[in-house]
Scaffold this active site. Structure first.
Site, short mmCIF file in Angstrom:
data_model
loop_
_atom_site.label_atom_id
_atom_site.label_comp_id
_atom_site.label_asym_id
_atom_site.label_seq_id
_atom_site.Cartn_x
_atom_site.Cartn_y
_atom_site.Cartn_z
NE ARG A 61 -7.18 -5.31 6.12
CZ ARG A 61 -7.00 -4.57 5.05
NH1 ARG A 61 -8.00 -3.90 4.56
NH2 ARG A 61 -5.83 -4.49 4.46
N GLY A 103 0.84 -1.21 0.00
CA GLY A 103 0.00 0.00 0.00
C GLY A 103 0.87 1.25 0.00
CB THR A 123 2.53 0.87 6.22
OG1 THR A 123 1.19 0.68 6.67
CG2 THR A 123 3.46 0.54 7.38
NE ARG A 128 -2.07 -4.68 -1.64
CZ ARG A 128 -1.66 -4.14 -0.49
NH1 ARG A 128 -0.67 -4.67 0.18
NH2 ARG A 128 -2.24 -3.06 -0.02
CG ASP A 132 1.00 -2.39 10.69
OD1 ASP A 132 1.84 -1.73 10.03
OD2 ASP A 132 0.19 -3.16 10.16
CG ASP A 156 3.85 -6.80 7.81
OD1 ASP A 156 3.20 -6.52 6.79
OD2 ASP A 156 3.34 -7.15 8.89
CG ASP A 163 -2.24 0.38 8.64
OD1 ASP A 163 -3.05 1.33 8.58
OD2 ASP A 163 -2.33 -0.64 7.94
P1 ATP Z 1 0.76 -2.96 3.43
O1 ATP Z 1 1.21 -2.62 4.83
O2 ATP Z 1 0.20 -1.80 2.72
O3 ATP Z 1 -0.14 -4.17 3.36
P2 ATP Z 1 2.82 -4.70 2.54
O4 ATP Z 1 4.21 -4.47 2.11
O5 ATP Z 1 2.64 -5.48 3.82
O6 ATP Z 1 2.09 -3.30 2.61
P3 ATP Z 1 1.75 -6.91 0.97
O7 ATP Z 1 0.71 -6.90 -0.08
O8 ATP Z 1 1.54 -7.76 2.18
O9 ATP Z 1 2.00 -5.37 1.36
O10 ATP Z 1 3.14 -7.38 0.30
C1 ATP Z 1 3.63 -6.72 -0.86
C2 ATP Z 1 4.23 -7.72 -1.82
O11 ATP Z 1 5.35 -8.39 -1.19
C3 ATP Z 1 3.32 -8.87 -2.20
O12 ATP Z 1 2.40 -8.51 -3.22
C4 ATP Z 1 4.33 -9.90 -2.73
O13 ATP Z 1 4.74 -9.59 -4.03
C5 ATP Z 1 5.50 -9.67 -1.77
N1 ATP Z 1 5.47 -10.73 -0.73
C6 ATP Z 1 4.77 -10.75 0.41
N2 ATP Z 1 4.94 -11.91 1.08
C7 ATP Z 1 5.78 -12.67 0.33
C8 ATP Z 1 6.35 -13.97 0.45
N3 ATP Z 1 6.08 -14.77 1.49
N4 ATP Z 1 7.18 -14.39 -0.53
C9 ATP Z 1 7.46 -13.61 -1.59
N5 ATP Z 1 6.95 -12.39 -1.77
C10 ATP Z 1 6.12 -11.91 -0.84
#
Ligand code: ATP
Length: 327
Positions: free
Chosen positions: A175, A14, A129, A75, A133, A106, A131
């Protein structure tokens, strides 16, 4: 690990205000140390699809004040597969990239750790992010801006609430984390704050609203984090209160994505600038699998895996303050 000659930077997951400022900082720090820099569009998906752009100090002018991310974010399901990551690695090697700065949450850090384990590729994370978090930093990029935007929105809604003697339920993003709801709720003088970390019970909320009414309050604001633990969404909560306290005229407002946008606050711009410098310096120093963050207003590093596994505790003192303020 050899000398770092080219660093790639990307935004993933995000978006959050301050991501542009962080990209700018990474790019300019690279220029300062005479390390080449490339941007990757659309996070891991762009890495797989070879969507890169060379960046120099001038190509990041005029963006420190802009919300969102000019590199776009995404993503990527493909990066969850071995084949996807293999292609991503081939593209990085082909372009001579030997270090990566990931600005994201994360999930993005998890992808980075998996990639590092497979290819021994140097990675540093910057927590982006709204959040807040992420373990290992008191502030994530965008959190401060999101707080200010939320407080601003609640202030405006309060004008209507008080003009019409209404009770407003305002849902804010979060969330799994109630940082925005709790801090913005206290900052905007909300009567009640419902967050995922604490279930204070519906009865308590009714009692508190009833008490407020008895003591002469004619309008009220209840801030609800998306993931609150009452088991009811914000509309069901409003119905519940209308059924149990018919003297209240209840309205609902869902702030949603507007809280994620907007120009970053001064705090987020400064934070982004500091974290970007540190991220590049760590890569140049041969470090990997670290997240840069803020601890007691000092730039600090946390092992990426710890940052992913750990969780930030909500400040219980704020709940108490909120309770006392709503007398
Ligand atoms: P937000 O806090 O906004 O959710 P985020 O970085 O946690 O941000 P995610 O959608 O959870 O967002 O993860 C971003 C991208 O990281 C995923 O779309 C994927 O491409 C990659 N990713 C997440 N987990 C894995 C994993 N276990 N193995 C490989 N790639 C991953």
């Amino acid at each position: 690990m050899g000398e770092i000659k080219k660093i790639a930077v990307m935004t993933s997951g995000g978006d959050s205000p301050g991501m542009n400022a962080a990209i700018r900082s990474v790019v300019r720090t690279c220029a300062y140390y005479r390390v080449d820099c490339v941007g990757i569009y659309r996070g891991y998906q762009g890495m797989i699809e070879d969507d890169f752009i060379p960046l120099d100090a001038r190509s990041v002018k005029g963006i420190i004040n802009k919300g969102g991310t000019f590199l776009k974010s995404a993503r990527s399901k493909d990066f969850m597969t071995k084949e996807g990551r293999k292609q991503a690695h081939a593209n990085l090697k082909e372009r001579g990239v030997d270090g990566l700065v990931v600005i994201g949450g994360d999930g993005s850090f998890t992808g980075g750790v998996v990639f590092n384990k497979e290819y021994d590729f140097p990675i540093i994370g910057i927590p982006g992010t709204i959040d807040n978090d992420i373990y290992g930093t008191s502030h994530t990029l965008g959190y401060d801006t999101a707080l200010n935007t939320t407080v601003d929105a609640i202030d405006k809604i309060r004008d209507t609430a008080s003009s019409h003697n209404r009770l407003f339920f305002i849902e804010v993003m979060g969330r799994d984390a109630g940082f925005i709801a709790l801090n913005a709720g206290v900052g905007a003088g909300a009567e009640e704050i419902l967050i995922p970390e604490e279930d204070l019970g519906l009865e308590r909320m009714l009692e508190s609203l009833e008490r407020s009414r008895r003591t002469g309050k004619t309008s009220s604001i209840v801030v609800v984090a998306e993931g609150d633990r009452t088991g009811k969404n914000v509309f069901e909560l409003a119905e519940y209160v209308e059924e149990n306290l018919p003297e209240y005229e209840v309205r609902v407002s869902v702030l949603g994505h507007m809280v994620r946008g907007g120009n970053p606050s001064c705090f987020d711009r400064v934070l982004a600038s500091r974290l970007g410098v540190k991220a590049v310096e760590l890569l140049i120093d041969g470090k990997t699998n670290l997240m840069v963050g803020l601890n007691n207003n000092k730039v600090a590093t946390t092992d990426l895996e710890e940052a992913i596994k750990g969780s930030n505790e909500i400040n219980k003192e704020l709940l108490r303050v909120s309770d006392i303020m709503s007398i």
